[in-house]
Scaffold this motif. Structure first.
Motif, PDB file in Angstrom:
ATOM      1  N   ASP A 454     -30.510  -7.372  43.923  1.00  0.00           N
ATOM      2  CA  ASP A 454     -29.999  -6.108  44.452  1.00  0.00           C
ATOM      3  C   ASP A 454     -30.622  -4.929  43.707  1.00  0.00           C
ATOM      4  OD1 ASP A 454     -28.527  -4.533  46.172  1.00  0.00           O
ATOM      5  OD2 ASP A 454     -26.673  -4.672  45.026  1.00  0.00           O
ATOM      6  N   GLY A 455     -31.857  -5.112  43.237  1.00  0.00           N
ATOM      7  CA  GLY A 455     -32.515  -4.061  42.472  1.00  0.00           C
ATOM      8  C   GLY A 455     -33.116  -2.985  43.358  1.00  0.00           C
ATOM      9  N   GLY A 456     -33.464  -1.869  42.736  1.00  0.00           N
ATOM     10  CA  GLY A 456     -34.045  -0.745  43.454  1.00  0.00           C
ATOM     11  C   GLY A 456     -34.772   0.174  42.501  1.00  0.00           C
ATOM     12  N   PRO A 457     -35.088   1.390  42.943  1.00  0.00           N
ATOM     13  CA  PRO A 457     -35.904   2.300  42.132  1.00  0.00           C
ATOM     14  C   PRO A 457     -35.250   2.766  40.847  1.00  0.00           C
ATOM     15  CG  PRO A 457     -35.114   3.403  44.125  1.00  0.00           C
ATOM     16  CD  PRO A 457     -34.807   1.944  44.276  1.00  0.00           C
ATOM     17  N   ARG A 458     -33.923   2.676  40.733  1.00  0.00           N
ATOM     18  CA  ARG A 458     -33.242   3.088  39.519  1.00  0.00           C
ATOM     19  C   ARG A 458     -32.957   1.909  38.573  1.00  0.00           C
ATOM     20  NH1 ARG A 458     -28.905   7.564  41.960  1.00  0.00           N
ATOM     21  NH2 ARG A 458     -30.502   9.005  42.764  1.00  0.00           N
ATOM     22  N   THR A 459     -33.296   0.717  38.985  1.00  0.00           N
ATOM     23  CA  THR A 459     -33.068  -0.461  38.163  1.00  0.00           C
ATOM     24  C   THR A 459     -34.116  -0.540  37.050  1.00  0.00           C
ATOM     25  OG1 THR A 459     -32.103  -1.665  40.024  1.00  0.00           O
ATOM     26  CG2 THR A 459     -32.934  -2.986  38.198  1.00  0.00           C
TER      27      THR A 459
END
Length: 543
Positions: A454-459
């Motif tokens: 569930d990662g993204g650009p803020r991870t």
């Protein structure tokens, strides 16, 4: 707590008498081309109480407030839908399968016979009732609550509907959530499964709100006008809204059917909210304080890494939507792509593409339970999300439908030996030893690959070897090596269109070349999109 049953048509029409008696102080009998009615307080046994003031009611474009006696009137010329927008602190009536009943579909002639619909549409409703009334029950509704988010269960057969039952639905039972949402592709073209699907999901025991996907359409319709005939019969209004706590939930049908004769090619649909639904949202927001959290749910994403310029995979009138929402705190939710993504479309607009319940359309080798592994094409195991809201603050959390509840990442090693052809070393579970040690001379050509599901650009992701220093990893858009090999190894178990696609939540680091022979622990530390910590580890053997 019990909620009142949905009014029968006879009871709805009978409400005309009450309306007529109050003509002196409010709306009288309906004029041609308009709907009138009362929103009233319903007792636990469905008994009719006083009218409720300041409740929003809509025809899908205009939004009005009930007066002091609970009365409203709305334009309704020809076919149309009238629905109540549940206020906070109230419950909608639900049917036996916990489908909320909040709308009245007015279609005097029913679904046109000439369409040749494969799945039953609407029966004729006859003349517009003299009154269209809605009963709401007063309930305790705290500002802190959880919502289960499903997307794309998409069962193609009775067997796959059983997979939905035995994975995601089974994982949600008894969790104490306030309600659930499915953001489209409830089914996979065969709309005759709705009754069974609703029975299964209804056993979770909470109200369950739905939005239609492209696989929920009546494909026989020549255009968008009659493409939701079966949906309207089963669920009611395709676009609607409700309040819960300090949040406004807006359910937008953004799948526009272009018809079998479309020159667009492919699936003959596009992602489009449309002028009428945009007007509805604008009118609704005018009646909503700006300090509320706005949660939008739709099927086709506003933006996706998978196909950012494909009108079948993105919403073509996105900019008009964003303009309406400017300056508000917004979480928008979508499905459709069978990938997991986070995007930030404005300072306060977080767009979350949800993990599909069906993963890769129920592809992959069957586990010991007989259920396919169903890993998504971006490497995320099939699953769902839980939205937690406190006031106007929120978080989301991914849940695997078949694995452990705290499973949030996969760690793998990838060798670039053998003439540059990738080779995945075939043991991926955290804390387990690789079957064969990595030759020391191969270390400089071996990547550590982490899929934060569930990662993204803020991870943020970092690793360390044993007790060594923490080293950052680089977010890299690429296929997950695990799922790429899984599909290659078991091609007979997957749907023909399924293949590993570049993932937006992969982090990569090249292993140091000077790791000493022997066993080593690799620890991976993550800070997710909300700053929450997540840790996993594996054992590396160097030969």
């Amino acid at each position: 707590m019990s909620v009142p049953r949905h009014l029968t048509r006879r009871e709805t029409v009978a409400g005309a008498a009450l309306l007529a008696l109050s003509a002196a102080s409010g709306p009288a009998a309906a004029q041609a081309g308009e709907a009138v009615g009362v929103v009233y307080a319903a007792g636990p046994d469905g008994a009719r109480g006083r009218g409720l003031a300041d409740v929003l009611v809509s025809n899908g474009r205009e939004v009005v407030r009930t007066d002091a006696e609970g009365r409203y009137r709305l334009p309704l010329d020809g076919d149309g839908i009238v629905f109540v927008i549940k206020p906070a602190g109230h419950a909608l009536p639900c049917d036996a399968d916990n489908i909320p009943r909040f709308s009245y579909v007015h279609q005097p002639g029913g679904s046109p016979k000439g369409l040749g619909l494969r799945y039953r549409g609407l029966d004729p409703t006859g003349p517009l009732p003299a009154a269209i009334d809605f009963g709401l029950t007063r309930v305790e509704e705290p500002d802190a609550f959880d919502v289960v988010l499903f997307t794309d269960p998409q069962p193609e057969s009775p067997v796959e509907l059983g997979h939905v039952r035995d994975t995601a639905v089974a994982r949600v039972l008894g969790t104490g959530v306030a309600f659930g949402i499915t953001t489209g592709d409830v089914l996979f073209d065969d709309l005759s499964f709705y009754a069974r699907s609703n029975r299964i999901v209804g056993r979770i025991g909470v109200p369950w709100f739905h939005i239609g996907g492209n696989h929920d359409l009546n494909f026989e319709a020549p255009d968008a006008r009659h493409s939701r005939e079966t949906w309207k019969r089963v669920f009611g209004a395709p676009t609607y809204a409700f309040h819960h706590g300090r949040a406004l939930f807006v359910m937008l049908d953004n799948v526009r059917w272009l018809g079998g004769g479309s020159d667009k090619g492919g699936g003959a649909y596009e992602g489009r909210i449309g002028e009428r639904s945009l007007a509805f949202l604008a009118n609704l927001l005018e009646q909503t304080p700006r300090d509320r959290l706005v949660v939008l749910a739709m099927h086709i994403p506003l933006h996706t890494d998978t196909a950012p310029n494909d009108p079948r995979n993105t919403t073509v009138d996105r900019e008009a939507l964003l303009a309406l929402l400017k300056g508000r705190k917004v979480l928008s939710l979508a499905g459709h792509t069978h990938t997991t993504e986070h995007h930030y479309l404005a300072e306060d607009h977080h767009h979350h593409v949800l993990t599909a319940v069906s993963g890769s359309w129920w592809s992959g080798p069957a586990t010991r339970t007989g259920i396919p592994s169903a890993d998504s094409r971006d490497g995320t195991p099939n699953g769902f999300h839980v939205l937690s809201i406190t006031g106007t603050d929120y978080t989301t959390r991914y849940r695997s439908a078949q694995g452990e509840p705290d499973e949030g990442m996969r760690i793998a090693l990838e060798s670039q030996l053998r003439g540059g052809a990738p080779e995945v070393l075939r043991d991926y579970r955290p804390m387990q030893t690789l079957r064969s040690p990595v030759p020391q001379e191969a270390l400089a050509a071996t990547d550590l690959v982490v899929n934060v599901f569930d990662g993204g650009p803020r991870t943020q992701v970092a690793y360390r070897i044993d007790d060594g220093p923490s080293q950052p990893m680089s977010r890299t858009r690429r296929p997950d090596p695990f799922v790429a090999e899984l599909f290659a190894r078991y091609p007979e178990t997957k749907k023909p269109w399924v293949k590993a696609e570049p993932s937006s939540h992969i982090w990569v680091a090249r292993l140091p070349a000077d790791i000493a022979p022997g066993g080593h622990r690799i620890t991976v530390d993550v800070r997710d999109e909300y700053g929450r910590p997540l840790r996993s580890a594996m054992v590396l053997e160097v030969g």
